[in-house]
Enzyme design. Structure first.
Site, PDB file in Angstrom:
ATOM      1  N   ASN A   1       0.837  -1.211   0.000  1.00 55.54           N
ATOM      2  CA  ASN A   1       0.000   0.000   0.000  1.00 55.54           C
ATOM      3  C   ASN A   1       0.867   1.256   0.000  1.00 55.54           C
ATOM      4  O   ASN A   1       0.624   2.205  -0.748  1.00 55.54           O
ATOM      5  CB  ASN A   1      -0.896   0.037   1.244  1.00 55.54           C
ATOM      6  CG  ASN A   1      -1.982  -1.029   1.243  1.00 55.54           C
ATOM      7  OD1 ASN A   1      -2.261  -1.631   0.217  1.00 55.54           O
ATOM      8  ND2 ASN A   1      -2.586  -1.262   2.404  1.00 55.54           N
TER       9      ASN A   1
ATOM     10  N   ASP B   1      -1.278   3.957   5.603  1.00 55.70           N
ATOM     11  CA  ASP B   1      -0.312   3.585   4.555  1.00 55.70           C
ATOM     12  C   ASP B   1      -0.242   4.660   3.479  1.00 55.70           C
ATOM     13  O   ASP B   1       0.833   4.946   2.940  1.00 55.70           O
ATOM     14  CB  ASP B   1      -0.706   2.253   3.917  1.00 55.70           C
ATOM     15  CG  ASP B   1      -0.737   1.128   4.942  1.00 55.70           C
ATOM     16  OD1 ASP B   1       0.023   1.186   5.915  1.00 55.70           O
ATOM     17  OD2 ASP B   1      -1.551   0.200   4.759  1.00 55.70           O
TER      18      ASP B   1
HETATM   19  O1  RIB Z   1      -3.036  -0.973   6.625  1.00 58.94           O
HETATM   20  C1  RIB Z   1      -4.067  -1.573   5.898  1.00 58.94           C
HETATM   21  C2  RIB Z   1      -3.661  -2.945   5.471  1.00 58.94           C
HETATM   22  O2  RIB Z   1      -3.471  -3.735   6.626  1.00 58.94           O
HETATM   23  C3  RIB Z   1      -4.673  -3.697   4.643  1.00 58.94           C
HETATM   24  O3  RIB Z   1      -4.508  -3.488   3.276  1.00 58.94           O
HETATM   25  C4  RIB Z   1      -4.451  -5.136   5.049  1.00 58.94           C
HETATM   26  O4  RIB Z   1      -3.899  -5.902   4.025  1.00 58.94           O
HETATM   27  C5  RIB Z   1      -3.525  -5.076   6.259  1.00 58.94           C
HETATM   28  O5  RIB Z   1      -2.237  -5.436   5.947  1.00 58.94           O
END
Ligand code: RIB
Ligand code: NA
Length: 309
Positions: free
Chosen positions: A44, A256
């Protein structure tokens, strides 16, 4: 080839159910929508940095399965180098089961699978790319030992490090703090790391000072709709960076988005102050919470307000 932002971290297939609220223990409830998306904190963050315009490489491991194949294509679609993406037959691609309630909050269970097999061989292969990078980002959805080794290698090569201790553990190795130029976590992660409640901006200021005291170059504690608190070894007075109010649809992966944007600005605008880096990253993450899903909600450079271009 040179990459400016390198992420050593996780990929997960997100299996998302939207429901009015999160279920209680032993309870079954009706949800109203299900979808599958690309997630994992490492990926992400890399996707958000790439959409901002950063030249990125992802160092990760997926399974030799359809989820892994699809994920590699997803990196390509986002202009991310897959030179350091490996596929293993020994474990499945990581998966995240996510429930999102009507106010956009979530609960997540991850099964890291192939992510846990990312190790020395892959780190060795990426040394050349890392030595020319501007920023390295690591999290805790892979083996902590692999994250530590990547952070140590970045230090050796004078590459700036952003460490996101997520998901948090109470007994995080002290070396992580010392290897973090920017240590960036959210309020609940700070609570787990320090064993104290973080509810207010004032609390966040207090815990960020404690985290800084463990040896980080600077600390950012994100607070969702309340923005974030930043401070650094040079200026250890906590500063609150508020956000403008938005209607949140799905906050999954907003942290993220913040970190990916932060890495982009750190790599390409190194003279910006920590406050300004955080303010800009707040704006980007604020766009992501207004749309459904994780990566599907991340803005491209063209979606940003003019003042951020
Ligand atoms: O931070 C969000 C993410 O946390 C999600 O996309 C999920 O995959 C987890 O890793
Ligand atoms: Na979102």
């Amino acid at each position: 080839e040179a990459y400016d932002v390198v992420v050593v971290g996780s990929c997960m297939t997100d299996l998302v159910s939207q429901a009015p609220r999160l279920p209680r223990v032993g309870e079954t409830i009706h949800g109203h929508k299900f979808f599958i998306g690309f997630g994992g904190k490492g990926a992400n963050q890399c996707v958000q940095a790439a959409r901002m315009g950063a030249k990125t490489a992802m160092v990760c491991k997926v399974g030799k399965d359809v989820f892994g194949d699809n994920y590699i294509q997803n990196f390509k679609n986002n202009g991310i180098s897959t030179d350091y993406v490996e596929q293993t037959g020994d474990a499945a691609t990581g998966a995240a089961t996510i429930i999102v309630n009507d106010t956009g909050e979530n609960a997540i269970v991850i099964v890291a699978g192939a992510n846990m097999l990312l190790g020395d061989a892959e780190l060795l292969k990426m040394q050349g790319a890392l030595s020319h990078a501007k920023v390295l980002i690591c999290q805790l959805e892979i083996s902590p030992d692999t994250s530590l080794k990547a952070l140590r290698a970045a230090r050796e090569h004078h590459v700036k490090t952003i460490f996101n201790p997520a998901p948090a553990v109470p007994d995080l190795s002290p070396e992580f703090y010392k290897l973090s130029d920017i240590f960036c976590c959210n309020e609940s992660e700070a609570e787990i790391l320090l064993g104290e409640t973080v509810a207010t901006v004032e609390d966040a200021g207090k815990v960020s000072l404690k985290l800084l005291g463990r040896g980080c170059g600077s600390v950012i504690v994100t607070l969702g709709s309340q923005g974030c608190v930043v401070l650094s070894a040079q200026d250890s007075c906590p500063k609150h960076i508020p956000t403008t109010k938005v209607t949140s649809v799905d906050t999954t992966g907003a942290g993220d988005s913040f970190i990916g944007a932060l890495a982009f600005y750190l790599a390409y605008y190194p003279s910006l102050s920590l406050e300004e880096l955080a303010r800009r990253a707040n704006v980007v993450a604020g766009l992501s919470v207004q749309k459904e899903g994780t990566q599907t909600s991340y803005p491209y450079q063209r979606d940003l307000p003019e003042e951020l271009l």
